[in-house]
Design a protein around this motif. Structure first.
Motif, PDB file in Angstrom:
ATOM      1  N   GLN A 131       0.845  -1.188   0.000  1.00 37.60           N
ATOM      2  CA  GLN A 131       0.000   0.000   0.000  1.00 37.60           C
ATOM      3  C   GLN A 131       0.876   1.232   0.000  1.00 37.60           C
ATOM      4  N   ALA A 132       0.777   1.989  -1.072  1.00 42.16           N
ATOM      5  CA  ALA A 132       1.488   3.255  -1.184  1.00 42.16           C
ATOM      6  C   ALA A 132       0.583   4.370  -0.667  1.00 42.16           C
ATOM      7  N   PRO A 133       1.159   5.490  -0.243  1.00 43.67           N
ATOM      8  CA  PRO A 133       0.344   6.595   0.283  1.00 43.67           C
ATOM      9  C   PRO A 133      -0.722   7.023  -0.710  1.00 43.67           C
ATOM     10  N   GLY A 134      -1.958   7.120  -0.221  1.00 40.29           N
ATOM     11  CA  GLY A 134      -3.053   7.567  -1.065  1.00 40.29           C
ATOM     12  C   GLY A 134      -3.653   6.492  -1.934  1.00 40.29           C
ATOM     13  N   ASN A 135      -3.098   5.281  -1.861  1.00 44.52           N
ATOM     14  CA  ASN A 135      -3.585   4.179  -2.692  1.00 44.52           C
ATOM     15  C   ASN A 135      -4.211   3.080  -1.839  1.00 44.52           C
ATOM     16  N   GLU A 136      -5.008   2.254  -2.473  1.00 41.81           N
ATOM     17  CA  GLU A 136      -5.556   1.095  -1.788  1.00 41.81           C
ATOM     18  C   GLU A 136      -4.494  -0.009  -1.711  1.00 41.81           C
ATOM     19  N   ARG A 137      -4.742  -0.935  -0.803  1.00 39.49           N
ATOM     20  CA  ARG A 137      -3.845  -2.082  -0.676  1.00 39.49           C
ATOM     21  C   ARG A 137      -3.933  -2.911  -1.955  1.00 39.49           C
ATOM     22  N   ALA A 138      -2.780  -3.250  -2.505  1.00 42.43           N
ATOM     23  CA  ALA A 138      -2.730  -3.908  -3.809  1.00 42.43           C
ATOM     24  C   ALA A 138      -2.012  -5.249  -3.727  1.00 42.43           C
ATOM     25  N   PHE A 139      -2.499  -6.201  -4.489  1.00 46.28           N
ATOM     26  CA  PHE A 139      -1.913  -7.539  -4.553  1.00 46.28           C
ATOM     27  C   PHE A 139      -0.529  -7.488  -5.179  1.00 46.28           C
ATOM     28  N   ALA A 189       8.603 -25.576   7.296  1.00 44.53           N
ATOM     29  CA  ALA A 189       9.308 -26.037   8.497  1.00 44.53           C
ATOM     30  C   ALA A 189       9.672 -24.866   9.407  1.00 44.53           C
ATOM     31  N   LYS A 190       9.816 -23.687   8.810  1.00 48.29           N
ATOM     32  CA  LYS A 190      10.155 -22.483   9.577  1.00 48.29           C
ATOM     33  C   LYS A 190       8.962 -21.555   9.749  1.00 48.29           C
ATOM     34  N   ASN A 191       7.789 -21.982   9.247  1.00 53.77           N
ATOM     35  CA  ASN A 191       6.579 -21.155   9.357  1.00 53.77           C
ATOM     36  C   ASN A 191       6.804 -19.751   8.803  1.00 53.77           C
ATOM     37  N   THR A 192       7.472 -19.681   7.667  1.00 52.51           N
ATOM     38  CA  THR A 192       7.858 -18.386   7.131  1.00 52.51           C
ATOM     39  C   THR A 192       7.610 -18.314   5.629  1.00 52.51           C
ATOM     40  N   VAL A 193       7.117 -17.164   5.202  1.00 48.30           N
ATOM     41  CA  VAL A 193       6.980 -16.864   3.781  1.00 48.30           C
ATOM     42  C   VAL A 193       7.907 -15.696   3.466  1.00 48.30           C
ATOM     43  N   TYR A 194       8.463 -15.721   2.265  1.00 47.68           N
ATOM     44  CA  TYR A 194       9.436 -14.712   1.853  1.00 47.68           C
ATOM     45  C   TYR A 194       8.972 -13.998   0.594  1.00 47.68           C
ATOM     46  N   LEU A 195       9.461 -12.780   0.435  1.00 46.06           N
ATOM     47  CA  LEU A 195       9.296 -12.073  -0.824  1.00 46.06           C
ATOM     48  C   LEU A 195      10.664 -11.515  -1.196  1.00 46.06           C
ATOM     49  N   GLN A 196      11.292 -12.156  -2.171  1.00 43.61           N
ATOM     50  CA  GLN A 196      12.575 -11.681  -2.683  1.00 43.61           C
ATOM     51  C   GLN A 196      12.306 -10.655  -3.756  1.00 43.61           C
ATOM     52  N   MET A 197      12.783  -9.447  -3.554  1.00 41.42           N
ATOM     53  CA  MET A 197      12.528  -8.352  -4.486  1.00 41.42           C
ATOM     54  C   MET A 197      13.848  -7.917  -5.114  1.00 41.42           C
ATOM     55  N   SER A 198      13.898  -7.922  -6.417  1.00 36.97           N
ATOM     56  CA  SER A 198      15.094  -7.519  -7.148  1.00 36.97           C
ATOM     57  C   SER A 198      14.743  -6.419  -8.130  1.00 36.97           C
ATOM     58  N   SER A 199      15.770  -5.750  -8.621  1.00 37.27           N
ATOM     59  CA  SER A 199      15.574  -4.662  -9.593  1.00 37.27           C
ATOM     60  C   SER A 199      14.498  -3.691  -9.109  1.00 37.27           C
ATOM     61  N   LEU A 200      14.617  -3.299  -7.866  1.00 42.21           N
ATOM     62  CA  LEU A 200      13.593  -2.436  -7.275  1.00 42.21           C
ATOM     63  C   LEU A 200      13.527  -1.092  -7.977  1.00 42.21           C
ATOM     64  N   GLU A 201      12.317  -0.583  -8.049  1.00 39.23           N
ATOM     65  CA  GLU A 201      12.033   0.696  -8.701  1.00 39.23           C
ATOM     66  C   GLU A 201      11.368   1.633  -7.693  1.00 39.23           C
ATOM     67  N   PRO A 202      11.484   2.931  -7.909  1.00 42.31           N
ATOM     68  CA  PRO A 202      10.808   3.866  -6.985  1.00 42.31           C
ATOM     69  C   PRO A 202       9.314   3.579  -6.849  1.00 42.31           C
ATOM     70  N   GLU A 203       8.716   3.044  -7.913  1.00 42.87           N
ATOM     71  CA  GLU A 203       7.276   2.729  -7.874  1.00 42.87           C
ATOM     72  C   GLU A 203       6.962   1.576  -6.928  1.00 42.87           C
ATOM     73  N   ASP A 204       7.978   0.859  -6.477  1.00 45.82           N
ATOM     74  CA  ASP A 204       7.765  -0.225  -5.520  1.00 45.82           C
ATOM     75  C   ASP A 204       7.679   0.291  -4.085  1.00 45.82           C
ATOM     76  N   THR A 205       7.916   1.568  -3.891  1.00 44.56           N
ATOM     77  CA  THR A 205       7.849   2.148  -2.554  1.00 44.56           C
ATOM     78  C   THR A 205       6.453   2.007  -1.978  1.00 44.56           C
ATOM     79  N   ALA A 206       6.350   1.388  -0.805  1.00 44.51           N
ATOM     80  CA  ALA A 206       5.059   1.129  -0.168  1.00 44.51           C
ATOM     81  C   ALA A 206       5.295   0.450   1.173  1.00 44.51           C
ATOM     82  N   VAL A 207       4.224   0.328   1.924  1.00 48.48           N
ATOM     83  CA  VAL A 207       4.229  -0.560   3.083  1.00 48.48           C
ATOM     84  C   VAL A 207       3.785  -1.932   2.581  1.00 48.48           C
ATOM     85  N   TYR A 208       4.564  -2.944   2.888  1.00 47.48           N
ATOM     86  CA  TYR A 208       4.286  -4.301   2.436  1.00 47.48           C
ATOM     87  C   TYR A 208       3.699  -5.121   3.579  1.00 47.48           C
ATOM     88  N   TYR A 209       2.639  -5.845   3.252  1.00 45.18           N
ATOM     89  CA  TYR A 209       1.933  -6.665   4.228  1.00 45.18           C
ATOM     90  C   TYR A 209       1.908  -8.118   3.767  1.00 45.18           C
TER      91      TYR A 209
END
Length: 125
Positions: free
Chosen positions: A39-47, A75-95
């Protein structure tokens, strides 16, 4: 009870990589499909991405395909999100989110039952 704790956010430069983690302190992690939203400022939460209970199916928003990878370690009860080639448009709070309904891997926010607290990702140009 599902309790999700998100970590790994930060401030990076465009083109850099980050890995987000979401850990569940409960005992039923493998019963849930998992997803990442942002969710970026002013935007709805997005998939962003989702993954099936066993990890055999993954889905991505078009804007992150080829750059982001979702994975899980039951086994570790964990999910990951590997993010590469990040862009300014990826700026957001991630949930991260957990959903247990049905066999179809959810991609809509309303299909998820539990949410983590969010972590800020800031990408500078």
């Amino acid at each position: 009870q599902v309790r999700l704790v998100t970590s790994g956010g930060g401030s990076v430069q465009a083109g850099d990589s980050l890995r987000l983690s979401c850990a569940d302190s409960g005992r039923t992690f493998s019963n849930y499909h998992m997803g990442w939203f942002r969710q970026a400022p002013g935007n709805e939460r997005a998939f962003v991405a989702s993954i099936s209970r066993t990890g055999d199916r993954t889905y991505y928003h078009e804007s992150v395909k080829g750059r982001f990878t979702i994975s899980r370690d039951n086994a570790k009860n964990t999910v990951y999100l590997q993010m590469s080639s990040l862009e300014p448009e990826d700026t957001a709070v991630y949930y991260c989110a957990a959903g247990s309904q049905g066999d179809w891997v959810p991609v809509l926010a309303v299909q998820f039952d539990y949410w983590g607290q969010g972590t800020q990702v800031t990408v500078s140009s």
